[in-house]
Design a protein around this motif. Sequence first.
Motif, PDB file in Angstrom:
ATOM      1  N   ARG A 159      -0.777  -1.071   9.784  1.00 59.77           N
ATOM      2  CA  ARG A 159      -0.896  -2.527   9.744  1.00 59.77           C
ATOM      3  C   ARG A 159      -1.702  -2.971  10.961  1.00 59.77           C
ATOM      4  O   ARG A 159      -1.360  -2.683  12.097  1.00 59.77           O
ATOM      5  N   HIS A 168      -5.715  -4.491   5.549  1.00 60.87           N
ATOM      6  CA  HIS A 168      -5.298  -3.221   4.965  1.00 60.87           C
ATOM      7  C   HIS A 168      -6.520  -2.316   4.881  1.00 60.87           C
ATOM      8  O   HIS A 168      -7.656  -2.769   4.734  1.00 60.87           O
ATOM      9  N   THR A 169      -6.285  -1.033   5.014  1.00 63.59           N
ATOM     10  CA  THR A 169      -7.369  -0.064   5.088  1.00 63.59           C
ATOM     11  C   THR A 169      -7.140   1.046   4.075  1.00 63.59           C
ATOM     12  O   THR A 169      -6.007   1.343   3.696  1.00 63.59           O
ATOM     13  N   SER A 170      -8.219   1.670   3.656  1.00 64.83           N
ATOM     14  CA  SER A 170      -8.126   2.825   2.766  1.00 64.83           C
ATOM     15  C   SER A 170      -9.346   3.706   2.977  1.00 64.83           C
ATOM     16  O   SER A 170     -10.326   3.316   3.622  1.00 64.83           O
ATOM     17  N   LEU A 176       0.836  -1.192   0.000  1.00 62.06           N
ATOM     18  CA  LEU A 176       0.000   0.000   0.000  1.00 62.06           C
ATOM     19  C   LEU A 176       0.874   1.246   0.000  1.00 62.06           C
ATOM     20  O   LEU A 176       1.738   1.409   0.867  1.00 62.06           O
ATOM     21  N   ASP A 180      -3.363 -10.049   7.909  1.00 58.98           N
ATOM     22  CA  ASP A 180      -3.322  -8.620   8.188  1.00 58.98           C
ATOM     23  C   ASP A 180      -4.585  -7.992   7.616  1.00 58.98           C
ATOM     24  O   ASP A 180      -5.260  -8.581   6.768  1.00 58.98           O
ATOM     25  N   LEU A 211      -2.624   0.368  -4.274  1.00 61.09           N
ATOM     26  CA  LEU A 211      -2.458  -0.935  -3.638  1.00 61.09           C
ATOM     27  C   LEU A 211      -2.130  -1.962  -4.707  1.00 61.09           C
ATOM     28  O   LEU A 211      -2.925  -2.194  -5.621  1.00 61.09           O
ATOM     29  N   HIS A 259       1.412  -5.640   3.413  1.00 61.31           N
ATOM     30  CA  HIS A 259       0.489  -6.471   4.175  1.00 61.31           C
ATOM     31  C   HIS A 259       0.627  -7.917   3.721  1.00 61.31           C
ATOM     32  O   HIS A 259       0.802  -8.188   2.536  1.00 61.31           O
TER      33      HIS A 259
END
Length: 349
Positions: free
Chosen positions: A151, A108-110, A93, A106, A118, A102
């Motif tokens: 993370r 992952h965020t957005s 990311l 895990d 990504l 990641h």
Amino acid sequence: MLPENVFRSSALEPTDRFGMWRDFMAETHAPMDLRSEHAAEFWVNHRNISLGEVTVYPLECFPLTFRRTPKLISKSDPEAFHLSLVKRGTGMLRLGKETLVHGAFDYHTSDTSRSFELSSGPEPLEIIGVEIPKAILPMPRHAAAQVIGRRLSARTGIGSLLATFLTQIAKESHTYQAGDGPRLSTVLADLMASLFAGALDADRSLTPETHRRTSLLRIKSFIRNNSDSSELDVAAVAAAHHISVSYLHRLFQQEGEGTTVAGFLLEQRLTRARRDLADPLRQDVPVHVIAARRGFSHAAAFSRAFKNAYGMPPTAFRRQFIPPTGAPCATRPPASGESTAASQPAVGE
């Protein structure tokens, strides 16, 4: 069942797959620039499971890159947070000047209001994604925004509880009613907010209602995992969570489902004992031994509780599952939640 939109590339010509899936993504998610070195032979399985305002989307696909650019943001911004549980594969990311890798288990965020890129690794990617409007996440937006890009682990604590919940929805979506969607979305929003708050070490950012519901989910998960211990009782549950017995009772009362702490613990033990009694591979194990293994200190108390719950003594219930003399032994019945179909795919409450 819950409403779903499904896209499976196997039903299309290879050269049409990537373009049509890109169109599908544009219609159902925030607009993104999608690219892949495998576009000419793309493979993807994608389901959008609607919980009302929240969408859960199990996704498997060949390696690719997602890009959310300022131009796309100005064109359309649904004001949502994305969270994805990585089940298989890796992802890199890029968020501003930061780069984060990641791996499996895990999150992952957005944020649909922020540019990001990504890229998945060289192997196929498998995730369970969530798209949730910022307005319904029960914590301040500025606090949630501080978590984006970090993370977050799905291996322990709230992260593990959330992973179990998402996996259950993805696997058993057909077993829920459409009316269950809003209730499931409330639980999901609470778990996401708790995960974010934990990352910030700021439980104070949660609403009291969210904090209460998340505490109850955590306590129920603890009871399920420890119900086989005969030493587990109401006081032990309260002590393990550093709360008073009266507050523990209040959490269950406020749930509004008429279930007490002791009743929930008894239900877990009886369900497991019932499963053991129905198992032909355990027919030689005495009833009192099964009762002890499932947390009952006294065989007589187990028999009374079992008859009250299922309308017959445990010995009579077991006789229904003993094969006739000379008949081949049946295979073990699936445990609660297991699939009986080899073709089906991997929580709470």
